[in-house]
Structures are given as structure tokens and as C-alpha cells.
Design a protein around this motif. Structure first.
Motif, mmCIF file in Angstrom:
data_model
loop_
_atom_site.group_PDB
_atom_site.id
_atom_site.type_symbol
_atom_site.label_atom_id
_atom_site.label_comp_id
_atom_site.label_asym_id
_atom_site.label_seq_id
_atom_site.Cartn_x
_atom_site.Cartn_y
_atom_site.Cartn_z
ATOM 1 N N TYR A 31 0.844 -1.212 0.000
ATOM 2 C CA TYR A 31 0.000 0.000 0.000
ATOM 3 C C TYR A 31 0.876 1.257 0.000
ATOM 4 O O TYR A 31 0.575 2.237 -0.677
ATOM 5 C CB TYR A 31 -0.920 0.003 1.218
ATOM 6 N N PHE A 92 -11.493 -3.192 9.590
ATOM 7 C CA PHE A 92 -10.079 -3.106 9.989
ATOM 8 C C PHE A 92 -9.177 -3.748 8.957
ATOM 9 O O PHE A 92 -9.587 -4.604 8.176
ATOM 10 C CB PHE A 92 -9.862 -3.725 11.381
ATOM 11 N N ASP A 93 -7.935 -3.282 9.004
ATOM 12 C CA ASP A 93 -6.905 -3.818 8.115
ATOM 13 C C ASP A 93 -5.580 -3.738 8.848
ATOM 14 O O ASP A 93 -5.367 -2.832 9.654
ATOM 15 C CB ASP A 93 -6.846 -3.013 6.811
ATOM 16 N N ILE A 94 -4.709 -4.672 8.520
ATOM 17 C CA ILE A 94 -3.397 -4.687 9.182
ATOM 18 C C ILE A 94 -2.496 -3.562 8.672
ATOM 19 O O ILE A 94 -1.544 -3.173 9.347
ATOM 20 C CB ILE A 94 -2.724 -6.068 8.991
ATOM 21 N N ALA A 95 -2.826 -3.013 7.498
ATOM 22 C CA ALA A 95 -1.956 -2.012 6.874
ATOM 23 C C ALA A 95 -2.437 -0.601 7.214
ATOM 24 O O ALA A 95 -3.502 -0.176 6.752
ATOM 25 C CB ALA A 95 -1.948 -2.213 5.363
ATOM 26 N N ALA A 135 -13.526 -11.253 2.794
ATOM 27 C CA ALA A 135 -13.272 -11.640 1.408
ATOM 28 C C ALA A 135 -11.785 -11.506 1.107
ATOM 29 O O ALA A 135 -11.195 -10.431 1.315
ATOM 30 C CB ALA A 135 -14.060 -10.760 0.444
ATOM 31 N N THR A 137 -8.956 -12.379 2.325
ATOM 32 C CA THR A 137 -7.834 -12.185 3.251
ATOM 33 C C THR A 137 -7.216 -13.529 3.635
ATOM 34 O O THR A 137 -5.989 -13.673 3.613
ATOM 35 C CB THR A 137 -8.286 -11.408 4.510
ATOM 36 N N LEU A 141 -2.952 -15.393 3.320
ATOM 37 C CA LEU A 141 -2.168 -15.827 4.481
ATOM 38 C C LEU A 141 -1.705 -17.265 4.246
ATOM 39 O O LEU A 141 -2.485 -18.097 3.756
ATOM 40 C CB LEU A 141 -3.027 -15.790 5.752
HETATM 41 C C1 LIG Z 1 -6.362 -9.498 -0.835
HETATM 42 S S1 LIG Z 1 -6.657 -8.098 0.114
HETATM 43 C C2 LIG Z 1 -8.434 -7.996 0.079
HETATM 44 C C3 LIG Z 1 -8.945 -6.665 0.529
HETATM 45 C C4 LIG Z 1 -10.460 -6.533 0.552
HETATM 46 N N1 LIG Z 1 -11.074 -7.486 1.470
HETATM 47 C C5 LIG Z 1 -10.996 -6.695 -0.831
HETATM 48 O O1 LIG Z 1 -11.640 -7.723 -1.098
HETATM 49 O O2 LIG Z 1 -10.748 -5.821 -1.662
HETATM 50 C C6 LIG Z 1 -6.348 -8.666 1.757
HETATM 51 C C7 LIG Z 1 -6.403 -7.543 2.769
HETATM 52 O O3 LIG Z 1 -6.251 -8.090 4.069
HETATM 53 C C8 LIG Z 1 -5.334 -7.321 4.804
HETATM 54 N N2 LIG Z 1 -4.733 -8.235 5.792
HETATM 55 C C9 LIG Z 1 -3.833 -9.205 5.585
HETATM 56 N N3 LIG Z 1 -3.555 -9.857 6.719
HETATM 57 C C10 LIG Z 1 -4.322 -9.290 7.670
HETATM 58 C C11 LIG Z 1 -4.488 -9.524 9.063
HETATM 59 N N4 LIG Z 1 -3.779 -10.488 9.688
HETATM 60 N N5 LIG Z 1 -5.349 -8.769 9.739
HETATM 61 C C12 LIG Z 1 -6.065 -7.785 9.116
HETATM 62 N N6 LIG Z 1 -5.941 -7.510 7.803
HETATM 63 C C13 LIG Z 1 -5.080 -8.264 7.083
HETATM 64 C C14 LIG Z 1 -4.373 -6.768 3.782
HETATM 65 O O4 LIG Z 1 -3.694 -5.620 4.197
HETATM 66 C C15 LIG Z 1 -5.307 -6.515 2.594
HETATM 67 O O5 LIG Z 1 -5.874 -5.231 2.658
#
Ligand SMILES: C[S@@+](CC[C@H](N)C(=O)[O-])C[C@H]1O[C@@H](n2cnc3c(N)ncnc32)[C@H](O)[C@@H]1O
Length: 230
Positions: A31, A92-95, A135, A137, A141
Motif C-alpha cells: 500500500y 479493519f486492516d493490518i496495513a 473476502a 484475506t 495468508l
Molecule cells: C487481498 S486483500 C483484500 C482486501 C479486501 N477485502 C478486498 O476484497 O478488496 C487482503 C487484505 O487483508 C489485509 N490483511 C492481511 N492480513 C491481515 C491480518 N492479519 N489482519 C487484518 N488484515 C489483514 C491486507 O492488508 C489486505 O488489505
């Protein structure tokens, strides 16, 4: 290898962070590197997820002030959609850069955007939400983190509440391939072990993507146990 440069860059960032033992640091790096240009974020469509919209329309869901949680909210379109349907939304988001970006895109928003880690959720989120949406996420991982993440996801759903999950799917005989890693249906049983009941499961070719992507869309509920609603 992907011919899409933004996806290739995401894989490079993921691989270099993973090689250092950091499975989640690459999201912020991606990001930040995008510098406000959503064309550099592979998953940023700047519209709500069409597979989510279809599901909401089919279930005629209205928020009526109920609480919703959007996991890994990215640039916020799904969270804003839920808010427009009357939910009181936490996303929420980790970033941190993604969370700031949501604030810039939606300055008048009623959504509460927070930096947070699904693997270490806020204690106040336990059994706190009527609707939890995740969706794409889990699929970014690695498998061992997905296993840790699923009980946390389940934990946010209150008795009588719903979890909707959309992800890439694969069959046991299929190779895991490269990130984003499609899930096995059997992995999702972790959500049932965490106390949720599977209400519906669909698998389908998602033709919103080119080429089409095999996806799972699964709805769960947390049963109301006698005595929990006093
Ligand atoms: C593939 S993107 C999908 C974003 C969104 N859900 C969408 O569909 O457009 C995955 C998102 O999850 C976030 N993310 C990854 N690991 C996470 C965690 N452990 N906790 C919270 N957010 C996380 C990433 O920063 C990213 O914004």
C-alpha cells in the motif's frame, strides 16, 4: 508467472517478507509503495465485491443499526456498502496506509476504520457482531496462519449472527500454486470447530475475473444457546 505487473510485484513483496519470517508485513509495504494509486493494488476494484452484492441481494439483508465487522477491509468499498445498508460498521486492516486511504476516500463515512490484526483481534470484538464479512484475506495468508485466523474470525460472530466468507477454492488434488493460495473446503471446517454452523456453501467460477477464478462462498451462523441472550 503472472503477466499482470501489480500481481507480480505483490508476489515479490510477499516472497521477500516471507523469506524473513514475516507473513503479513508485505501488505503495508504494497500500500505504501502504491502511493495513493489504486491501480497498483491488485485487489482494489474501487467498488463493492460483486459476489458479496449478489449474496446480499439474494438474502435481502438490511442492517437496521446492527453491528457489522469487515475483515481486511482494503480500500473500504465493502464496508461502505454495508454502512449504506444500515449497518453500524467497524472495518479493519493490518496495513495503516490502507486504513488512512479509506479515511481519505470516504471522509464523511460512518464506518469506524481501524488498524488491526485478525490474528490478534481487539478483546471487545468477541461475540460482538451480527454480521462478519471476510473476502480474500484468508487466501493471502499462509496455511498455518489461516488455521490460526479462522477461530478468531468465528469468535467475532455473536449468537444468532452471521459470517460470510468468500475466497479462492481448490480441490484436494489441485496444487496450492502461488499466492493468493486457494483454500481447500476441508480447511473451512476450522470455523465449525470454532462453534459456527455452516448454513450454506457454494462453489463457482467467478467470471467477474479474467480468467475466471474458482471460488467458495460460505455462510455460517453462531447458534443461540439457551441462556446466552439474557
Ligand atoms: C487481498 S486483500 C483484500 C482486501 C479486501 N477485502 C478486498 O476484497 O478488496 C487482503 C487484505 O487483508 C489485509 N490483511 C492481511 N492480513 C491481515 C491480518 N492479519 N489482519 C487484518 N488484515 C489483514 C491486507 O492488508 C489486505 O488489505
Amino acid at each position: 508467472m503472472s503477466s499482470d505487473p501489480k500481481r507480480s510485484r505483490a508476489r515479490e513483496l510477499a516472497a521477500s517478507h516471507l523469506a524473513r519470517g514475516d507473513a503479513v508485513g508485505w501488505f503495508e509495504a504494497l500500500y505504501a509503495e502504491a502511493g495513493g494509486d489504486s491501480a497498483k493494488v491488485p485487489w482494489a476494484d474501487l467498488r463493492p465485491n460483486p459476489n458479496f452484492l449478489d449474496w446480499i441481494a439474494a438474502h435481502r439483508i438490511d442492517g437496521n443499526g446492527r453491528r457489522a465487522l469487515v475483515v481486511g477491509c482494503g480500500l473500504g468499498d465493502d464496508a461502505e456498502f454495508l454502512a449504506s445498508r444500515g449497518f453500524q460498521v467497524t472495518a479493519f486492516d493490518i496495513a495503516p496506509t490502507a486504513v488512512d486511504w479509506c479515511g481519505k476516500r470516504f471522509p464523511q463515512s460512518t464506518v469506524r476504520y481501524e488498524v488491526g490484526d485478525l490474528l490478534s483481534p481487539a478483546p471487545g470484538w468477541r461475540h460482538a457482531f451480527d454480521f462478519v464479512f471476510e473476502a480474500y484475506t484468508l487466501q493471502v495468508l499462509p496455511a498455518e496462519l489461516r488455521e490460526q485466523a479462522m477461530p478468531k474470525l468465528a469468535d467475532a460472530v455473536q449468537p444468532g449472527g452471521t459470517l460470510l466468507l468468500i475466497c479462492r477454492g481448490r480441490l484436494p488434488q489441485d496444487n496450492e500454486g502461488q499466492m493468493p493460495w486457494p483454500l481447500l473446503r476441508s480447511e473451512l471446517s476450522a470455523l465449525e470447530r470454532a462453534g459456527l454452523s455452516l448454513e450454506e456453501f457454494e462453489e463457482f467460477w467467478d467470471r467477474h475475473d479474467d480468467p475466471p477464478v474458482w471460488r467458495f462462498r460460505a455462510g455460517y451462523s453462531r447458534p443461540i444457546v439457551c441462556g446466552t441472550l439474557r
